[in-house]
Enzyme design. Structure first.
Site, short mmCIF file in Angstrom:
data_model
loop_
_atom_site.label_atom_id
_atom_site.label_comp_id
_atom_site.label_asym_id
_atom_site.label_seq_id
_atom_site.Cartn_x
_atom_site.Cartn_y
_atom_site.Cartn_z
N HIS A 1 -24.56 37.10 -58.40
CA HIS A 1 -25.22 37.32 -57.12
C HIS A 1 -26.00 36.09 -56.64
O HIS A 1 -25.98 35.73 -55.46
CB HIS A 1 -26.16 38.53 -57.23
CG HIS A 1 -26.42 39.21 -55.93
ND1 HIS A 1 -26.75 40.54 -55.85
CD2 HIS A 1 -26.39 38.77 -54.66
CE1 HIS A 1 -26.92 40.89 -54.59
NE2 HIS A 1 -26.72 39.83 -53.85
N TYR B 1 -28.69 46.39 -55.41
CA TYR B 1 -28.79 47.38 -54.33
C TYR B 1 -29.27 48.74 -54.83
O TYR B 1 -29.73 49.56 -54.05
CB TYR B 1 -27.45 47.56 -53.62
CG TYR B 1 -26.88 46.32 -52.99
CD1 TYR B 1 -27.61 45.13 -52.89
CD2 TYR B 1 -25.57 46.32 -52.49
CE1 TYR B 1 -27.06 44.00 -52.32
CE2 TYR B 1 -25.03 45.20 -51.91
CZ TYR B 1 -25.77 44.03 -51.84
OH TYR B 1 -25.21 42.91 -51.27
#
Length: 269
Positions: A99, A41
Site C-alpha cells: 500500500h 480500509y
C-alpha cells in the site's frame, strides 16, 4: 490497453456494512468486475461477504487488496496476508499490493518485496504490485523483482495532479498505472473547464474525468454509494473526447495532491 485487469474497478475506501454491500451489489450488477479493498480500509470481511454472496462467480471477479506499511516485515507481511484471506473467506486474491513503501526506507525494500513474491509463489496472490511508489522506488523494485513482476503502480491521478513523469516512467517499465481518487474527492464536479466539456457531451464532469483517464490508458477505481453514479462511472468508459478536450484538461494540472500523509515518500511531483 496496457492493463490486463478489468477497468474500471470499484473502490471501497470508507465504505462498510450494508452501505458497502449495496454498493458492491450495484457495481457487479452494472458490469464492474474489479473490486479494490485494503487492510487499512477495515472492510475486507464485508467485501468478501458481498462477493461471496453475489450471483457473479468468484472467478469472474478481479479482487485487489493491499498490505499496510506497518506489516511489511517479511513474516508479518505473510501473516497479514493470511489474515486478509481469512477475513475475505478466500484462498487467494487476484492482486496484492504494497500500500505504501516503508517510511524513510526503515525496512529495506528487498525484504518486503521478496516476501511479497513468496506470497505470490505460494498461490495466495495471482499478481503483485505496488502503490504510492516514486520513480526511484520503482527502479529499486524492478531490480529486486525483475521485469514483468509488478502489474501496476496505484497512484493518485486526477486533472489537478497529473503525475506525468511518473506515469511515463511506469509505461517505460511495462507497469500499468491505476489512478486512485480519480475524481479528486468530488472536486472535478466544481471545475468550470470540466463542466463546459461535460455540457458539450451531455454528461457529467465526473464522466469526463474518467473518460480522460481512460483515453490516457490509465485504469481507474472510482467509488460511490449511489447507484446512478456507479452506473454512470462505468458508462464513462465509452465516451470519446476530442483532442481539444484532452488539451484543455491537460492544462488543469496544478500539482494538487490530496493523499500525502506524514509517512509518504518524497514525491516526484
Amino acid at each position: 490497453m496496457s492493463y490486463s485487469f478489468p477497468n474500471p474497478g470499484f473502490g471501497t475506501y470508507r465504505l462498510e456494512g450494508d452501505t458497502l454491500k449495496f454498493a458492491i451489489d450495484c457495481a457487479l450488477k452494472h458490469g464492474y468486475r474489479h473490486i479494490d479493498t485494503a487492510q487499512f480500509y477495515g472492510n475486507e470481511k464485508d467485501v468478501g461477504a458481498a462477493i461471496n454472496a453475489s450471483a457473479v462467480p468468484r472467478e469472474e471477479i478481479f479482487l485487489t487488496t493491499k498490505v499496510w506499511w506497518d506489516r511489511l516485515e517479511p513474516q508479518d507481511l505473510k501473516d497479514s496476508v493470511d489474515e486478509s484471506l481469512a477475513r475475505l473467506e478466500m484462498d487467494h486474491v487476484d492482486l496484492l499490493l504494497i500500500h505504501w513503501p516503508s517510511p524513510d526506507n526503515a525496512l529495506p525494500m528487498s525484504a518486503y518485496l521478496t516476501a511479497l513474491k513468496e506470497v505470490q509463489s505460494a498461490g495466495k496472490a495471482r499478481h503483485i504490485g505496488v502503490s504510492n511508489f516514486t520513480i526511484a522506488q520503482l527502479d529499486e523494485a524492478l531490480e529486486i523483482l525483475g521485469s514483468g513482476r509488478i502489474l501496476t503502480n496505484q497512484i493518485e491521478v486526477h486533472p489537478f495532479l497529473q503525475n506525468r513523469e511518473l506515469i511515463e516512467h511506469c509505461r517505460g517499465m511495462g507497469i500499468a498505472v491505476t489512478a486512485f481518487m480519480p475524481l479528486a474527492v468530488g472536486k472535478v464536479m466544481e471545475d468550470e473547464t470540466l463542466k463546459r466539456i461535460a455540457d458539450r457531451h451531455g454528461v457529467t464532469p465526473a464522466q469526463i474525468t474518467l473518460a480522460w483517464l481512460n483515453q490516457l490508458d490509465i485504469a481507474v477505481i472510482p467509488s460511490s454509494t449511489k447507484e446512478r453514479n456507479i452506473q454512470s462511472n462505468i458508462e464513462a468508459m465509452s465516451i470519446t473526447l476530442s483532442d481539444e478536450d484532452m488539451a484543455a484538461i491537460a492544462d488543469l494540472d496544478r500539482g494538487e495532491r490530496i493523499a500525502s500523509p506524514d509517512f509518504a515518500p518524497h514525491w516526484d511531483q
